[in-house]
Design a protein around this motif. Structure first.
Motif, mmCIF file in Angstrom:
data_model
loop_
_atom_site.group_PDB
_atom_site.id
_atom_site.type_symbol
_atom_site.label_atom_id
_atom_site.label_comp_id
_atom_site.label_asym_id
_atom_site.label_seq_id
_atom_site.Cartn_x
_atom_site.Cartn_y
_atom_site.Cartn_z
ATOM 1 N N ASP A 1 0.818 -1.216 0.000
ATOM 2 C CA ASP A 1 0.000 0.000 0.000
ATOM 3 C C ASP A 1 0.852 1.266 0.000
ATOM 4 O OD1 ASP A 1 -2.165 -1.632 0.033
ATOM 5 O OD2 ASP A 1 -2.753 -1.227 2.103
ATOM 6 N N ARG A 2 2.100 1.154 0.406
ATOM 7 C CA ARG A 2 3.004 2.307 0.401
ATOM 8 C C ARG A 2 3.299 2.787 -1.023
ATOM 9 N NH1 ARG A 2 4.631 5.859 3.020
ATOM 10 N NH2 ARG A 2 6.891 5.556 3.062
ATOM 11 N N LEU A 3 3.017 1.948 -2.016
ATOM 12 C CA LEU A 3 3.237 2.361 -3.404
ATOM 13 C C LEU A 3 2.380 3.554 -3.792
ATOM 14 C CD1 LEU A 3 3.540 -1.083 -5.218
ATOM 15 C CD2 LEU A 3 5.309 0.677 -5.066
ATOM 16 N N SER A 4 1.387 3.876 -3.001
ATOM 17 C CA SER A 4 0.508 5.010 -3.304
ATOM 18 C C SER A 4 1.269 6.334 -3.302
ATOM 19 C CB SER A 4 -0.645 5.078 -2.300
ATOM 20 O OG SER A 4 -0.156 5.279 -0.979
ATOM 21 N N ILE A 5 2.445 6.399 -2.670
ATOM 22 C CA ILE A 5 3.201 7.660 -2.625
ATOM 23 C C ILE A 5 4.156 7.812 -3.795
ATOM 24 C CG2 ILE A 5 3.081 7.605 -0.095
ATOM 25 C CD1 ILE A 5 6.162 7.113 -0.135
ATOM 26 N N ILE A 6 4.288 6.772 -4.619
ATOM 27 C CA ILE A 6 5.243 6.811 -5.732
ATOM 28 C C ILE A 6 4.656 7.582 -6.904
ATOM 29 C CG2 ILE A 6 6.615 5.421 -7.319
ATOM 30 C CD1 ILE A 6 7.439 5.203 -4.390
ATOM 31 N N THR A 7 5.452 8.455 -7.500
ATOM 32 C CA THR A 7 4.974 9.253 -8.628
ATOM 33 C C THR A 7 4.735 8.366 -9.845
ATOM 34 O OG1 THR A 7 7.198 9.709 -9.503
ATOM 35 C CG2 THR A 7 6.322 11.236 -7.829
ATOM 36 N N LYS A 8 3.829 8.812 -10.702
ATOM 37 C CA LYS A 8 3.513 8.060 -11.911
ATOM 38 C C LYS A 8 4.731 7.915 -12.825
ATOM 39 C CE LYS A 8 -0.865 7.322 -11.082
ATOM 40 N NZ LYS A 8 -1.349 5.943 -10.835
ATOM 41 N N GLU A 9 5.588 8.929 -12.844
ATOM 42 C CA GLU A 9 6.783 8.855 -13.685
ATOM 43 C C GLU A 9 7.676 7.690 -13.265
ATOM 44 O OE1 GLU A 9 5.643 13.257 -13.707
ATOM 45 O OE2 GLU A 9 5.649 11.612 -12.270
ATOM 46 N N ARG A 10 7.851 7.501 -11.951
ATOM 47 C CA ARG A 10 8.701 6.418 -11.475
ATOM 48 C C ARG A 10 8.047 5.060 -11.706
ATOM 49 N NH1 ARG A 10 13.213 8.001 -8.727
ATOM 50 N NH2 ARG A 10 13.869 5.943 -9.481
ATOM 51 N N VAL A 11 6.725 5.012 -11.559
ATOM 52 C CA VAL A 11 5.998 3.775 -11.858
ATOM 53 C C VAL A 11 6.190 3.406 -13.324
ATOM 54 C CG1 VAL A 11 3.700 2.727 -12.070
ATOM 55 C CG2 VAL A 11 4.301 4.042 -10.016
ATOM 56 N N LYS A 12 6.052 4.394 -14.195
ATOM 57 C CA LYS A 12 6.235 4.160 -15.633
ATOM 58 C C LYS A 12 7.628 3.615 -15.934
ATOM 59 C CE LYS A 12 6.788 6.655 -20.004
ATOM 60 N NZ LYS A 12 8.193 6.204 -20.161
ATOM 61 N N ASP A 13 8.651 4.211 -15.335
ATOM 62 C CA ASP A 13 10.025 3.763 -15.585
ATOM 63 C C ASP A 13 10.194 2.289 -15.230
ATOM 64 O OD1 ASP A 13 10.695 6.285 -16.424
ATOM 65 O OD2 ASP A 13 11.657 6.881 -14.538
ATOM 66 N N GLU A 14 9.658 1.899 -14.086
ATOM 67 C CA GLU A 14 9.797 0.505 -13.670
ATOM 68 C C GLU A 14 8.951 -0.413 -14.549
ATOM 69 O OE1 GLU A 14 11.928 -0.733 -11.484
ATOM 70 O OE2 GLU A 14 12.698 1.295 -11.180
ATOM 71 N N LEU A 15 7.745 0.020 -14.906
ATOM 72 C CA LEU A 15 6.884 -0.795 -15.764
ATOM 73 C C LEU A 15 7.529 -1.027 -17.118
ATOM 74 C CD1 LEU A 15 4.196 -2.219 -16.366
ATOM 75 C CD2 LEU A 15 3.251 0.015 -16.997
ATOM 76 N N ASP A 16 8.117 0.014 -17.690
ATOM 77 C CA ASP A 16 8.788 -0.137 -18.981
ATOM 78 C C ASP A 16 9.878 -1.203 -18.923
ATOM 79 O OD1 ASP A 16 7.190 1.859 -19.946
ATOM 80 O OD2 ASP A 16 8.765 3.374 -20.104
#
Length: 447
Positions: free
Chosen positions: A201-216
């Protein structure tokens, strides 16, 4: 870079350190040490200096002794410096002091940092395999956890410190853990995995840009299905692409097996490319069944994907079922339908990209519904059309809207488009008609 280049840089630095305050205090760290041990090419060279302010001070020492090109770029908030050595001008080096971190604001992942021991530096890192140090002066591998080297040998992913501490401090490490596990195809140690689930649930504080980088990186790694399954099982998908959660239990028609999610994973498994736009299209192609293409923009735009990328994924998702009724041997289609698809793709590259997705989808149906030969035959027919000059990639009608108005004696309006659409339909039958034939055809046609 090649391993040999990395070794040359370390040897060059070793020579510079002899007899200076820096001797014995400069280490390569993280991915470059890990990749050297694994025999992989080295991507980046990160170095830490186990002296107060060491990263910036050592970088400036290199500059003052004229070993650098164009000075040094310093990031004082992080105690980091970046530079290029004259001896290796094409390689960027990053230097930082060994440091400890203190997370004051629980709502963000930006810690206060200060000089720390190499042991404190190790314990703040994400994984044991990324917490290895190589002493530039001695060549010694420093494995403070005592587990990093063994974890590489045994193919284990684990945190260097208590998982609850690691993930509560910086929950992005949950995604990094999934990314490294799926990159190498290694097992996540149970204690580490349980900590990921507890802190997801702590992932809620992560910015979308950083999520995108990891997803890519997950989607383009060697085991993307493993990455997506880990996102699902840990609950992290809720913070990456929550729209996919409803596919876990969504059932399908008799052409498919299992749930929409299981079919999606099968398509990704069959996809014969690691290109991001195609793997993303495979991931999203059935997210809303008939509405999938319409949902793509709403999913990818908040993650800050480019307009061009979104349009490409939308196109692939929209057209991935175009050939569904053509049959395995393409016995239920006509040349005009294939030419129309070529035309709508615009370029042969986009057409071939679409064929990769269609082929993966065709091979992910229920066993008795698979169409393994369809795309092979479509590509053969396309090559024939190219040879005879009837393929329609980039096709343009020989007449414009203005020509239509002059020939038919009509003003601007919807009728012009209707005539152009008619001529295009005729072109799908035979795109080799010259301008005079097209004019005669237009003159004879009545709406």
């Amino acid at each position: 870079m090649k391993k040999e280049r990395y070794l040359q840089i370390k040897e060059f630095l070793r020579g510079l350190l002899i007899g200076t305050e820096w001797e014995g205090h400069v280490f390569t760290v993280g991915g470059c040490v890990r990749d050297e041990l694994m025999g992989h090419e080295i991507k980046d060279i990160d170095l830490c200096v186990s002296l107060p302010g060491g990263g910036v001070r050592f970088a400036k020492w290199l500059r003052d002794n004229r070993h650098t090109m164009k000075g040094v770029t310093v990031y004082p908030n992080y105690g980091t410096a970046m530079l290029h050595l004259k001896a290796f001008p094409d390689v960027e080096l990053e230097f930082v002091q060994t440091r400890k971190e203190k997370y004051i604001d629980h709502s963000c992942r930006n810690p206060e940092t200060a000089f720390g021991t190499i042991e404190e530096d190790c314990m703040r890192r994400d994984l044991t395999i990324n917490a290895l140090y190589n002493n530039v002066s001695t060549g010694e591998i420093v494995d403070i956890t005592g587990k990093g080297v063994e974890d590489i040998k045994n193919h284990v992913i684990r945190t260097p410190n208590e998982p609850d501490v690691i993930y509560d401090d910086d929950p992005l490490r949950i995604l990094r853990c999934i990314r490294f596990a799926s990159r190498f195809g290694w097992e996540i140690e149970q204690k580490t995995y349980d900590g990921m689930v507890r802190n997801v649930d702590r992932l809620s504080i992560i910015t979308k840009e950083r999520v995108k980088d990891e997803l890519d990186k997950m989607l383009t790694c060697q085991h993307p299905v493993m990455a997506m399954e880990l996102l699902r099982k840990t609950g992290a998908m809720h913070y990456v692409i929550p729209e996919l959660e409803k596919t876990y239990e969504m059932t399908q028609d008799k052409c498919h097996f299992g749930t929409v999610w299981e079919h999606t994973m099968a398509v990704m498994e069959h996809l014969k490319t690691d290109r991001l736009e195609l793997r993303m299209a495979a991931l999203l192609h059935n997210i809303g069944k008939s509405a999938s293409a319409d949902m793509v923009d709403g999913i990818l735009r908040p993650l800050h994907y480019s307009n061009d990328f979104i349009r490409e994924v939308e196109f692939l998702v929209k057209y991935h079922t175009t050939c569904k009724t053509w049959g395995n041997e393409c016995g239920h289609t006509k040349p005009k339908e294939l030419r129309k698809l070529q035309y709508e793709c615009g370029t042969e590259k986009r057409f071939r990209d679409l064929m990769l997705l269609i082929d993966a989808n065709n091979n992910a149906y229920a066993t008795d519904r698979c169409m393994p030969r369809q795309v092979e035959i479509i590509l053969q027919q396309t090559e024939q059309m190219k040879a005879e000059g009837s393929a329609m990639f980039g096709y343009k009608l020989p007449l414009t809207g203005k020509d239509v108005m002059e020939i038919k004696g009509i003003p601007p309006g919807p009728k012009v488009k209707e005539y152009l659409d008619y001529l295009l339909e005729q072109a799908f039958d035979n795109p080799r008609r010259d301008k005079e034939e097209v004019i005669e055809n237009l003159k004879a046609y009545r709406l």
